[in-house]
Design a protein around this motif. Structure first.
Motif, short mmCIF file in Angstrom:
data_model
loop_
_atom_site.label_atom_id
_atom_site.label_comp_id
_atom_site.label_asym_id
_atom_site.label_seq_id
_atom_site.Cartn_x
_atom_site.Cartn_y
_atom_site.Cartn_z
N PHE A 157 0.83 -1.20 0.00
CA PHE A 157 0.00 0.00 0.00
C PHE A 157 0.87 1.26 0.00
O PHE A 157 0.61 2.19 -0.76
N GLN A 158 1.90 1.26 0.84
CA GLN A 158 2.78 2.43 0.89
C GLN A 158 3.49 2.65 -0.44
O GLN A 158 3.64 3.79 -0.89
N LYS A 159 3.88 1.56 -1.07
CA LYS A 159 4.57 1.66 -2.36
C LYS A 159 3.66 2.24 -3.44
O LYS A 159 4.08 3.09 -4.23
N TYR A 160 2.41 1.81 -3.47
CA TYR A 160 1.50 2.20 -4.55
C TYR A 160 0.52 3.30 -4.15
O TYR A 160 -0.34 3.67 -4.94
N ARG A 161 0.66 3.86 -2.97
CA ARG A 161 -0.24 4.92 -2.52
C ARG A 161 -0.30 6.09 -3.51
O ARG A 161 -1.40 6.53 -3.86
N PRO A 162 0.84 6.60 -4.02
CA PRO A 162 0.76 7.72 -4.98
C PRO A 162 0.00 7.35 -6.26
O PRO A 162 -0.77 8.15 -6.78
N LEU A 163 0.21 6.13 -6.75
CA LEU A 163 -0.49 5.69 -7.95
C LEU A 163 -2.00 5.57 -7.69
O LEU A 163 -2.82 5.99 -8.52
N ILE A 164 -2.35 5.04 -6.57
CA ILE A 164 -3.77 4.91 -6.21
C ILE A 164 -4.42 6.30 -6.13
O ILE A 164 -5.53 6.51 -6.63
N ALA A 165 -3.72 7.23 -5.51
CA ALA A 165 -4.25 8.60 -5.38
C ALA A 165 -4.48 9.22 -6.75
O ALA A 165 -5.52 9.87 -6.98
N LYS A 166 -3.56 9.01 -7.69
CA LYS A 166 -3.72 9.54 -9.04
C LYS A 166 -4.91 8.88 -9.74
O LYS A 166 -5.70 9.54 -10.42
N MET A 167 -5.02 7.57 -9.59
CA MET A 167 -6.11 6.83 -10.24
C MET A 167 -7.47 7.30 -9.72
O MET A 167 -8.44 7.35 -10.47
N GLU A 168 -7.53 7.63 -8.45
CA GLU A 168 -8.80 8.06 -7.84
C GLU A 168 -9.29 9.38 -8.44
O GLU A 168 -10.48 9.66 -8.39
N THR A 169 -8.39 10.18 -9.00
CA THR A 169 -8.79 11.48 -9.57
C THR A 169 -9.28 11.34 -11.01
O THR A 169 -9.83 12.29 -11.56
N LEU A 170 -9.05 10.19 -11.63
CA LEU A 170 -9.47 9.98 -13.01
C LEU A 170 -10.98 9.81 -13.10
O LEU A 170 -11.61 9.32 -12.17
N PRO A 171 -11.55 10.15 -14.26
CA PRO A 171 -12.99 9.89 -14.46
C PRO A 171 -13.26 8.38 -14.41
O PRO A 171 -12.36 7.56 -14.66
N LYS A 172 -14.48 8.03 -14.09
CA LYS A 172 -14.88 6.62 -13.93
C LYS A 172 -14.52 5.77 -15.15
O LYS A 172 -14.00 4.68 -15.02
N ASN A 173 -14.78 6.28 -16.36
CA ASN A 173 -14.50 5.49 -17.57
C ASN A 173 -12.99 5.27 -17.73
O ASN A 173 -12.57 4.21 -18.20
N ALA A 174 -12.17 6.22 -17.33
CA ALA A 174 -10.72 6.05 -17.41
C ALA A 174 -10.25 5.02 -16.39
O ALA A 174 -9.35 4.21 -16.67
N GLN A 175 -10.86 5.02 -15.22
CA GLN A 175 -10.53 4.02 -14.20
C GLN A 175 -10.87 2.61 -14.71
O GLN A 175 -10.09 1.67 -14.53
N GLU A 176 -12.02 2.49 -15.37
CA GLU A 176 -12.43 1.19 -15.90
C GLU A 176 -11.48 0.73 -17.00
O GLU A 176 -11.14 -0.45 -17.08
N CYS A 177 -11.04 1.65 -17.85
CA CYS A 177 -10.08 1.31 -18.91
C CYS A 177 -8.76 0.85 -18.31
O CYS A 177 -8.18 -0.13 -18.77
#
Length: 112
Positions: free
Chosen positions: A82-102
Motif C-alpha cells: 500500500f505504501q509503495k502504490y499509494r501515490p499511484l492509487i491517489a492519481k487513479m482516484e482522480t481519473l474519471p470513472k471510464n478512465a478508471q475502468e479502462c
C-alpha cells in the motif's frame, strides 16, 4: 483453552523456561509466573504482545488457541504494498470513472 494453558503449551513446545521468556520480553519472572498460576492473572495487552512476539505466535493464538487467520507477515506485506502504490492509487482516484475502468481492463489484460 485459556491464555494460561496456551502459554504453558507454547513454553513447552519451544522448550523455553520462564526465565528465558522473562529475559526476552523484559517482563519479570514473577509476573509471568502469575500468568501461569492457578489464579491465572491475564496480562495487559502490552505484555501479551511482548510474550507473543518472544514465542513467535500471535496474541490471538495465545488467547484463543487458534492460529490467526492472517499472519503478521501478511499484514506487513500488505502495508508495504500500500505504501509503495499509494501515490499511484491517489492519481487513479482522480481519473474519471471510464478512465478508471479502462485502466482496470488494461491491467487485467497485462496479467494474462
Amino acid at each position: 483453552m485459556a491464555f494460561r494453558e496456551n502459554l504453558k503449551s507454547e513454553l513447552e513446545f519451544k522448550n523455553m523456561k520462564v526465565k528465558e521468556l522473562s529475559e526476552k520480553t523484559g517482563i519479570s519472572r514473577r509476573t509471568i509466573d502469575q500468568y501461569l498460576s492457578a489464579a491465572a492473572k491475564m496480562p495487559s495487552a502490552e505484555n501479551a504482545v511482548k510474550i507473543a512476539q518472544a514465542l513467535g505466535v500471535s496474541v490471538e493464538y495465545l488467547v484463543t488457541g487458534k492460529p490467526s487467520a492472517v499472519s503478521d507477515a501478511d499484514i506487513a506485506r500488505e502495508i508495504q504494498l500500500f505504501q509503495k502504490y499509494r501515490p499511484l492509487i491517489a492519481k487513479m482516484e482522480t481519473l474519471p470513472k471510464n478512465a478508471q475502468e479502462c485502466l482496470d481492463f488494461f491491467v487485467d489484460k497485462m496479467g494474462e
